[in-house]
Scaffold this active site. Structure first.
Site, PDB file in Angstrom:
ATOM      1  N   ASN A 138       0.845  -1.198   0.000  1.00  0.00           N
ATOM      2  CA  ASN A 138       0.000   0.000   0.000  1.00  0.00           C
ATOM      3  C   ASN A 138       0.888   1.258   0.000  1.00  0.00           C
ATOM      4  O   ASN A 138       2.117   1.159   0.083  1.00  0.00           O
ATOM      5  CB  ASN A 138      -0.925  -0.028   1.219  1.00  0.00           C
ATOM      6  CG  ASN A 138      -0.173   0.172   2.518  1.00  0.00           C
ATOM      7  OD1 ASN A 138       0.946  -0.306   2.665  1.00  0.00           O
ATOM      8  ND2 ASN A 138      -0.772   0.884   3.458  1.00  0.00           N
ATOM      9  N   PRO A 139       0.298   2.459  -0.092  1.00  0.00           N
ATOM     10  CA  PRO A 139       1.116   3.679  -0.219  1.00  0.00           C
ATOM     11  C   PRO A 139       2.103   3.919   0.923  1.00  0.00           C
ATOM     12  O   PRO A 139       3.121   4.582   0.720  1.00  0.00           O
ATOM     13  CB  PRO A 139       0.070   4.796  -0.282  1.00  0.00           C
ATOM     14  CG  PRO A 139      -1.141   4.145  -0.831  1.00  0.00           C
ATOM     15  CD  PRO A 139      -1.139   2.757  -0.278  1.00  0.00           C
ATOM     16  N   CYS A 140       1.814   3.404   2.101  1.00  0.00           N
ATOM     17  CA  CYS A 140       2.716   3.629   3.245  1.00  0.00           C
ATOM     18  C   CYS A 140       3.580   2.411   3.557  1.00  0.00           C
ATOM     19  O   CYS A 140       4.363   2.442   4.501  1.00  0.00           O
ATOM     20  CB  CYS A 140       1.905   4.035   4.470  1.00  0.00           C
ATOM     21  SG  CYS A 140       1.043   5.608   4.260  1.00  0.00           S
ATOM     22  N   SER A 141       3.393   1.335   2.841  1.00  0.00           N
ATOM     23  CA  SER A 141       4.254   0.147   2.821  1.00  0.00           C
ATOM     24  C   SER A 141       4.070  -0.825   3.982  1.00  0.00           C
ATOM     25  O   SER A 141       4.806  -1.799   4.079  1.00  0.00           O
ATOM     26  CB  SER A 141       5.742   0.530   2.718  1.00  0.00           C
ATOM     27  OG  SER A 141       6.280   0.868   3.980  1.00  0.00           O
ATOM     28  N   GLU A 142       3.070  -0.608   4.855  1.00  0.00           N
ATOM     29  CA  GLU A 142       2.916  -1.574   5.950  1.00  0.00           C
ATOM     30  C   GLU A 142       2.074  -2.786   5.543  1.00  0.00           C
ATOM     31  O   GLU A 142       2.241  -3.873   6.098  1.00  0.00           O
ATOM     32  CB  GLU A 142       2.323  -0.912   7.203  1.00  0.00           C
ATOM     33  CG  GLU A 142       0.833  -0.612   7.150  1.00  0.00           C
ATOM     34  CD  GLU A 142       0.512   0.708   6.487  1.00  0.00           C
ATOM     35  OE1 GLU A 142      -0.665   1.108   6.481  1.00  0.00           O
ATOM     36  OE2 GLU A 142       1.442   1.345   5.972  1.00  0.00           O
ATOM     37  N   PRO A 324       1.671   4.154   9.776  1.00  0.00           N
ATOM     38  CA  PRO A 324       2.251   5.465  10.138  1.00  0.00           C
ATOM     39  C   PRO A 324       1.504   6.178  11.252  1.00  0.00           C
ATOM     40  O   PRO A 324       2.097   6.948  12.000  1.00  0.00           O
ATOM     41  CB  PRO A 324       2.169   6.257   8.828  1.00  0.00           C
ATOM     42  CG  PRO A 324       1.123   5.570   8.010  1.00  0.00           C
ATOM     43  CD  PRO A 324       1.222   4.120   8.373  1.00  0.00           C
ATOM     44  N   THR A 325       0.208   5.959  11.386  1.00  0.00           N
ATOM     45  CA  THR A 325      -0.635   6.446  12.499  1.00  0.00           C
ATOM     46  C   THR A 325      -0.579   7.957  12.703  1.00  0.00           C
ATOM     47  O   THR A 325      -0.761   8.432  13.823  1.00  0.00           O
ATOM     48  CB  THR A 325      -0.275   5.748  13.836  1.00  0.00           C
ATOM     49  OG1 THR A 325       0.967   6.248  14.323  1.00  0.00           O
ATOM     50  CG2 THR A 325      -0.171   4.233  13.664  1.00  0.00           C
ATOM     51  N   GLY A 326      -0.357   8.731  11.638  1.00  0.00           N
ATOM     52  CA  GLY A 326      -0.177  10.174  11.811  1.00  0.00           C
ATOM     53  C   GLY A 326      -1.353  10.868  12.459  1.00  0.00           C
ATOM     54  O   GLY A 326      -1.246  11.492  13.518  1.00  0.00           O
ATOM     55  N   THR A 327      -2.525  10.761  11.834  1.00  0.00           N
ATOM     56  CA  THR A 327      -3.696  11.484  12.328  1.00  0.00           C
ATOM     57  C   THR A 327      -4.238  10.873  13.610  1.00  0.00           C
ATOM     58  O   THR A 327      -4.545  11.588  14.574  1.00  0.00           O
ATOM     59  CB  THR A 327      -4.788  11.517  11.254  1.00  0.00           C
ATOM     60  OG1 THR A 327      -4.280  12.187  10.091  1.00  0.00           O
ATOM     61  CG2 THR A 327      -6.018  12.263  11.745  1.00  0.00           C
ATOM     62  N   ILE A 328      -4.357   9.536  13.659  1.00  0.00           N
ATOM     63  CA  ILE A 328      -4.975   8.933  14.844  1.00  0.00           C
ATOM     64  C   ILE A 328      -4.093   9.083  16.078  1.00  0.00           C
ATOM     65  O   ILE A 328      -4.594   9.098  17.200  1.00  0.00           O
ATOM     66  CB  ILE A 328      -5.342   7.459  14.615  1.00  0.00           C
ATOM     67  CG1 ILE A 328      -4.109   6.593  14.393  1.00  0.00           C
ATOM     68  CG2 ILE A 328      -6.315   7.295  13.477  1.00  0.00           C
ATOM     69  CD1 ILE A 328      -4.419   5.114  14.444  1.00  0.00           C
TER      70      ILE A 328
END
Length: 483
Positions: A138-142, A324-328
């Site tokens: 996916n776009p963030c690679s996880e 990445p969990t940026g917003t949450i």
């Protein structure tokens, strides 16, 4: 939505290293970055959402290169490498493997792209290899799994399980992970999907992605340096416990709801991967880590998981990754995201879609770390006030010199000189990756002064240490950056 406003989602564009167009591909984003910086020099808005970057291409696209063990070995041995035609399999061009990887490093030095995916490593930990190989992410690679599959995410705030005596509530952590796994399993059927093919494959394999956030703050809070063996032992143990707990729940659900549709034909490959996870936990337990009680707890769970692999089986092909969990993370009031270290003791975050909006984020882990290391209230207040005034802890006479590394961050403070070496990022991921179903979304933060040759060395080191993928970002390499 992100930060309360709509924004375009990202996409991942990935090309195999032996594709005839690979040389043009790896430099594609560099060309766009040069255009943007030319516009900035001409006076156009350079902000995160400004006209300069809005005008050029590929800004919502992460590009990565898919490399094999054969290619990386040729890099190390300085051997030639063939680019292969896609229609007839002919050799279109022969290049130097080392020089090709160097061009990738030079592009990343300029703008952060491309990242690298290690295809063979991905497939060594692929539970459903009988169905097909893993090709991309996916776009963030996880989320690294079969084509046309989707993965919902859930991140546990690990700091919530830290007791006052710096031990962890492992039973509470296990319970939370199992409930999260159950919630995600239910949502596979309740979710809507963009295409019929994605809906079909996701229901057939039911991949999930429970992970965690606030790892950097947890490490700092217990008085450990992020780049230390003790911190890696702690995070490795939690990762083992995370995946084992999720697979136990998946096995329990399978007894009631049945296994995922692709399980029986992949039973052997899945058991082999689960055994690799369990064997790694055994090795860490035997070698005597500084957090044995976590690995001991995971040991019991992994024994249950292996037994389940011979019995009914599992409801989900994959269960864990680190997003990445940026917003949450901001919603959860976390000081750090995913498995990232603290970016800085004081960070200034630009708000996406809000013009010139910016928020100052002060790291709450500092006070807890000082308590863990025995500082009284007066000394803690003095140190925190020093940070507030100077945006760094360096130079504070109240702090003992041996404790300075605990407060090292991903970026060097404007008035400081210390930061986490890139090997600290790589070593932390290398400690976690053998325990994850999926992969890790994480950036290896680099100082502005780093060279392209050093980035090249980072790629080789990441491959040798068993990472599934790697992305780097050199500070201030772009005309605008969100942090």
């Amino acid at each position: 939505k992100s930060g309360g406003v709509n924004r375009r989602s990202a996409k991942m564009s990935l090309l195999d290293i032996n594709h005839p167009d690979i040389e043009e591909f790896v430099e594609s984003k560099v060309k766009e970055e040069k255009k943007a910086q030319t516009l900035i020099q001409a006076g156009y808005d350079s902000s995160f959402n400004g006209e300069a970057y809005h005008t050029v291409s590929l800004q919502n696209c992460n590009i990565s290169v898919n490399v094999t063990d054969d290619f990386m070995q040729r890099v190390v041995d300085n051997k030639p490498f063939d680019l292969i035609g896609r229609k007839d399999g002919s050799v279109v061009k022969t290049v130097s493997a080392k020089e090709l990887l160097r061009r990738v490093a030079e592009s990343a030095h300029m703008c952060g792209d491309p990242g690298i995916q290690f295809e063979d490593t991905l497939n060594k930990y692929h539970t459903c290899v009988t169905t097909d190989r893993i090709r991309t992410c996916n776009p963030c690679s996880e989320h690294v799994f079969l084509d046309f599959t989707a993965c919902n995410l859930f991140s546990v705030n690990v700091l919530k399980f830290l007791r006052d005596d710096n031990t962890l509530d492992l039973d509470g952590f296990i319970h939370t992970v199992k409930i999260a796994n159950l919630m995600q399993e239910i949502s596979v059927d309740l979710a809507s999907y963009p295409t019929e093919r994605i809906a079909l494959e996701t229901h057939n394999y039911r991949p999930l992605g429970v992970g965690f956030t606030n790892i950097g703050a947890l490490v700092m809070s217990v008085g450990l340096a992020y780049d230390s063996a003790e911190a890696r032992d702690l995070v490795g143990g939690l990762t083992s416990l995370l995946t084992a707990s999720a697979y136990v729940m998946s096995g329990e659900v399978a007894k009631v709801k049945g296994v995922f549709d692709g399980f029986e034909k992949n039973r052997t490959s899945m058991r082999e991967v689960l055994t690799k996870h369990a064997d790694k936990n055994d090795a860490d337990l035997i070698n005597g880590t500084s957090h044995r009680y976590i690995y001991r707890k995971a040991y019991d769970l992994w024994n249950r998981v292996i037994a389940m692999s011979y019995d009914k089986g599992f409801r989900n092909a994959n269960v864990s990754n680190v997003a990445p969990t940026g917003t949450i993370s901001f919603f959860m009031d976390a000081d750090t995201t995913g498995c990232e270290p603290c970016l800085a003791l004081v960070a200034y975050k630009l708000l996406a879609g809000r013009g010139d909006g910016m928020v100052k984020v002060v790291n709450n882990a500092v006070n807890r770390a000082l308590i863990s290391m025995g500082y009284d209230e007066l000394d803690r207040n003095t140190i925190i006030q020093y940070i507030d005034t100077n945006d760094t802890i360096e130079g504070c006479q109240t702090l003992k010199p041996e404790h300075l590394s605990v407060f090292d961050c991903a970026f060097k403070a404007a008035k400081g000189s210390r930061f986490i070496h890139y090997n600290g990022h790589i070593d932390m991921m290398a400690r976690m990756i053998p325990y994850l179903s999926g992969a890790i979304s994480k950036t290896v933060n680099l100082p502005e002064s780093i060279t392209a040759d050093e980035i090249y060395d980072i790629y080789v080191s990441a491959w040798k240490k068993g990472l599934k993928s790697i992305a780097v970002y050199r500070d201030n390499s772009k005309g605008s950056q969100p942090l």
